[in-house]
Design a protein around this motif. Structure first.
Motif, PDB file in Angstrom:
ATOM      1  N   LEU A 158       0.825  -1.196   0.000  1.00  0.00           N
ATOM      2  CA  LEU A 158       0.000   0.000   0.000  1.00  0.00           C
ATOM      3  C   LEU A 158       0.864   1.253   0.000  1.00  0.00           C
ATOM      4  CD1 LEU A 158      -3.086   0.405   0.054  1.00  0.00           C
ATOM      5  CD2 LEU A 158      -2.928   0.624   2.543  1.00  0.00           C
ATOM      6  N   VAL A 159       1.909   1.257   0.816  1.00  0.00           N
ATOM      7  CA  VAL A 159       2.804   2.410   0.888  1.00  0.00           C
ATOM      8  C   VAL A 159       3.590   2.562  -0.408  1.00  0.00           C
ATOM      9  CG1 VAL A 159       4.830   3.360   2.064  1.00  0.00           C
ATOM     10  CG2 VAL A 159       2.974   2.344   3.400  1.00  0.00           C
ATOM     11  N   ALA A 160       4.044   1.446  -0.985  1.00  0.00           N
ATOM     12  CA  ALA A 160       4.826   1.500  -2.218  1.00  0.00           C
ATOM     13  C   ALA A 160       4.013   2.050  -3.388  1.00  0.00           C
ATOM     14  CB  ALA A 160       5.360   0.114  -2.571  1.00  0.00           C
ATOM     15  N   ARG A 161       2.687   1.888  -3.312  1.00  0.00           N
ATOM     16  CA  ARG A 161       1.827   2.352  -4.404  1.00  0.00           C
ATOM     17  C   ARG A 161       0.879   3.447  -3.935  1.00  0.00           C
ATOM     18  NH1 ARG A 161      -0.703  -2.806  -7.429  1.00  0.00           N
ATOM     19  NH2 ARG A 161      -1.834  -1.069  -8.374  1.00  0.00           N
ATOM     20  N   MET A 162       1.336   4.282  -3.003  1.00  0.00           N
ATOM     21  CA  MET A 162       0.431   5.277  -2.438  1.00  0.00           C
ATOM     22  C   MET A 162      -0.056   6.307  -3.460  1.00  0.00           C
ATOM     23  SD  MET A 162       2.775   7.912  -0.183  1.00  0.00           S
ATOM     24  CE  MET A 162       3.165   6.710   1.078  1.00  0.00           C
ATOM     25  N   ASP A 163       0.705   6.510  -4.542  1.00  0.00           N
ATOM     26  CA  ASP A 163       0.258   7.468  -5.559  1.00  0.00           C
ATOM     27  C   ASP A 163      -0.877   6.896  -6.408  1.00  0.00           C
ATOM     28  OD1 ASP A 163       2.045   5.600  -6.588  1.00  0.00           O
ATOM     29  OD2 ASP A 163       2.723   6.946  -8.183  1.00  0.00           O
ATOM     30  N   GLN A 164      -0.931   5.555  -6.534  1.00  0.00           N
ATOM     31  CA  GLN A 164      -2.023   4.878  -7.249  1.00  0.00           C
ATOM     32  C   GLN A 164      -2.329   3.578  -6.504  1.00  0.00           C
ATOM     33  OE1 GLN A 164      -0.373   4.650 -11.317  1.00  0.00           O
ATOM     34  NE2 GLN A 164      -1.901   6.172 -11.928  1.00  0.00           N
ATOM     35  N   PRO A 165      -2.984   3.678  -5.363  1.00  0.00           N
ATOM     36  CA  PRO A 165      -3.173   2.491  -4.517  1.00  0.00           C
ATOM     37  C   PRO A 165      -4.171   1.503  -5.103  1.00  0.00           C
ATOM     38  CG  PRO A 165      -4.370   4.363  -3.623  1.00  0.00           C
ATOM     39  CD  PRO A 165      -3.552   4.888  -4.761  1.00  0.00           C
ATOM     40  N   PRO A 166      -3.985   0.215  -4.825  1.00  0.00           N
ATOM     41  CA  PRO A 166      -4.950  -0.801  -5.271  1.00  0.00           C
ATOM     42  C   PRO A 166      -6.229  -0.703  -4.444  1.00  0.00           C
ATOM     43  CG  PRO A 166      -3.292  -1.794  -3.874  1.00  0.00           C
ATOM     44  CD  PRO A 166      -2.868  -0.364  -4.082  1.00  0.00           C
ATOM     45  N   SER A 167      -7.306  -1.283  -4.951  1.00  0.00           N
ATOM     46  CA  SER A 167      -8.547  -1.372  -4.177  1.00  0.00           C
ATOM     47  C   SER A 167      -8.348  -2.390  -3.054  1.00  0.00           C
ATOM     48  CB  SER A 167      -9.701  -1.804  -5.077  1.00  0.00           C
ATOM     49  OG  SER A 167      -9.513  -3.155  -5.487  1.00  0.00           O
ATOM     50  N   LEU A 168      -9.294  -2.433  -2.138  1.00  0.00           N
ATOM     51  CA  LEU A 168      -9.198  -3.366  -1.020  1.00  0.00           C
ATOM     52  C   LEU A 168      -9.147  -4.807  -1.520  1.00  0.00           C
ATOM     53  CD1 LEU A 168      -9.166  -3.436   2.097  1.00  0.00           C
ATOM     54  CD2 LEU A 168     -11.645  -3.738   2.011  1.00  0.00           C
ATOM     55  N   LEU A 169     -10.006  -5.149  -2.499  1.00  0.00           N
ATOM     56  CA  LEU A 169     -10.009  -6.511  -3.032  1.00  0.00           C
ATOM     57  C   LEU A 169      -8.702  -6.826  -3.754  1.00  0.00           C
ATOM     58  CD1 LEU A 169     -13.684  -6.861  -4.353  1.00  0.00           C
ATOM     59  CD2 LEU A 169     -12.647  -8.024  -2.393  1.00  0.00           C
ATOM     60  N   GLU A 170      -8.194  -5.872  -4.527  1.00  0.00           N
ATOM     61  CA  GLU A 170      -6.908  -6.075  -5.204  1.00  0.00           C
ATOM     62  C   GLU A 170      -5.796  -6.291  -4.191  1.00  0.00           C
ATOM     63  OE1 GLU A 170      -7.290  -3.451  -9.308  1.00  0.00           O
ATOM     64  OE2 GLU A 170      -6.821  -2.430  -7.433  1.00  0.00           O
ATOM     65  N   LEU A 171      -5.787  -5.504  -3.149  1.00  0.00           N
ATOM     66  CA  LEU A 171      -4.743  -5.608  -2.128  1.00  0.00           C
ATOM     67  C   LEU A 171      -4.814  -6.953  -1.421  1.00  0.00           C
ATOM     68  CD1 LEU A 171      -2.428  -4.110  -0.668  1.00  0.00           C
ATOM     69  CD2 LEU A 171      -4.143  -3.264   0.970  1.00  0.00           C
ATOM     70  N   SER A 172      -6.016  -7.409  -1.116  1.00  0.00           N
ATOM     71  CA  SER A 172      -6.150  -8.702  -0.435  1.00  0.00           C
ATOM     72  C   SER A 172      -5.659  -9.837  -1.326  1.00  0.00           C
ATOM     73  CB  SER A 172      -7.603  -8.934  -0.002  1.00  0.00           C
ATOM     74  OG  SER A 172      -8.461  -9.046  -1.118  1.00  0.00           O
ATOM     75  N   ARG A 173      -5.963  -9.758  -2.642  1.00  0.00           N
ATOM     76  CA  ARG A 173      -5.474 -10.788  -3.567  1.00  0.00           C
ATOM     77  C   ARG A 173      -3.946 -10.745  -3.673  1.00  0.00           C
ATOM     78  NH1 ARG A 173     -10.276  -9.692  -6.361  1.00  0.00           N
ATOM     79  NH2 ARG A 173      -9.561  -8.417  -7.934  1.00  0.00           N
ATOM     80  N   MET A 174      -3.399  -9.553  -3.747  1.00  0.00           N
ATOM     81  CA  MET A 174      -1.941  -9.406  -3.840  1.00  0.00           C
ATOM     82  C   MET A 174      -1.242  -9.985  -2.613  1.00  0.00           C
ATOM     83  SD  MET A 174      -1.955  -5.515  -5.334  1.00  0.00           S
ATOM     84  CE  MET A 174      -0.223  -5.188  -4.977  1.00  0.00           C
ATOM     85  N   ALA A 175      -1.859  -9.823  -1.444  1.00  0.00           N
ATOM     86  CA  ALA A 175      -1.243 -10.286  -0.196  1.00  0.00           C
ATOM     87  C   ALA A 175      -1.580 -11.733   0.125  1.00  0.00           C
ATOM     88  CB  ALA A 175      -1.675  -9.376   0.952  1.00  0.00           C
TER      89      ALA A 175
END
Length: 325
Positions: free
Chosen positions: A234-251
């Motif tokens: 999330l911090v690495a992409r703070m200029d264009q953050p993923p959605s919550l669902l995208e972030l959960s899939r990534m993690a």
């Protein structure tokens, strides 16, 4: 408390500045750098017997070697906002650089600092006599104690060094630019100094892994690792953050576990955490890069500078355009 029992501690201030040929006088609290040597000043504020704040805002015209020697046990937390110098601490090399801090436990100090010519120095040091430090860290309602002898481990000096985080940078700036009226300044400065000291004692002595906060004790280790990884993404992409669902899939974790885990670990929502990190990064950029408010907004993911300024003001209590003024 009788000031006289801390005379040896407070007398270190003028002794440290032997290169300036100042008199060994306890009453000296501001020393102007002679024009032949450089410019600026070094100021000492005695906050209480055995505790002082020293602020250096100066530069030297030529390379200088400053000698430091003391047999008074003390604890020192120093913040270098500007300045790159090498130090030899009882035979141990240390490089001091911009936007770094040092927490030092000193039983005996025999050091040399090699100052670079025309290098601007902006630093502040919080110093405590060992006896005052021990009084401050007396355990209240717990069984964890700070044993200075164990921390020092028979060495004359023990040093912890790390980068100054943006949130702590704000506290340091508040030390340098106290907004209160003169009768209240000492109270305000001592409060900020003790807050910074507590923060760095926690980081250096109790948080063995800075990447994992001390909350989240109820989480499984595998989930904890995934939530920490999500926070980093999330911090690495703070200029264009993923959605919550995208972030959960990534993690590799469900969105439900991600949301509850963030609250457990960081005490806020996923995007509340992102907002805080954006503001910390914006403060860092404004301080270190000298960029405009518009540039700071874009770099941290805000397309609307007015909205960015509103969030910044809510977080820090002043407009981003006022930072550093």
């Amino acid at each position: 408390m009788n000031d006289s029992i801390h005379d040896d501690f407070h007398n270190n201030y003028p002794r440290y500045l032997n290169i300036l040929n100042v008199p060994d006088d306890l009453a000296i609290d501001q020393i102007e750098i002679p024009e032949l040597i450089g410019s600026g000043a070094i100021k000492r504020t005695k906050l209480r017997p055995g505790m002082e704040l020293v602020i250096a805002d100066c530069r030297l015209h030529q390379k200088q070697t400053l000698h430091f020697q003391s047999d008074v046990p003390m604890i020192e937390l120093s913040f270098w906002l500007k300045g790159n110098n090498d130090v030899n601490l009882s035979g141990k090399p240390l490089h001091i650089r911009d936007n770094h801090c040092q927490l030092a436990f000193m039983q005996h100090l025999d050091a040399e600092m090699y100052c670079t010519a025309n290098e601007p120095i902006l630093a502040c040091e919080i110093r405590l006599a060992e006896s005052v430090f021990i009084d401050l860290v007396e355990t209240l309602g717990g069984d964890t104690r700070l044993d200075i002898k164990q921390i020092v481990a028979a060495e004359p000096v023990r040093i912890f060094q790390q980068a100054i985080q943006p949130s702590e940078q704000l506290l340091v700036r508040q030390l340098l630019n106290c907004p209160f009226e003169p009768p209240l300044r000492k109270m305000y400065i001592e409060g900020k100094a003790l807050e910074l000291l507590a923060i760095y004692l926690q980081k250096c002595l109790f948080d063995t892994d800075d990447s994992i906060p001390r909350n989240g004790k109820g989480l499984r280790r595998t989930d904890l690792d995934k939530i920490c990884a999500a926070a980093d993404m999330l911090v690495a992409r703070m200029d264009q953050p993923p959605s919550l669902l995208e972030l959960s899939r990534m993690a590799g974790i469900s969105d439900f576990k991600l949301k509850t885990g963030f609250r457990e670990l960081y005490g806020t929502t996923v995007f509340g955490y992102l907002r805080d990190k954006r503001m910390e990064q914006a403060l860092f950029l404004l301080e270190t890069e000298g960029i405009s408010v518009y540039e700071a907004a874009i770099a941290t993911g805000y397309s609307n500078p007015s909205h960015f300024a509103s969030v910044f003001r809510e977080k820090y209590g002043f407009n981003p355009g006022q930072w550093g003024k």
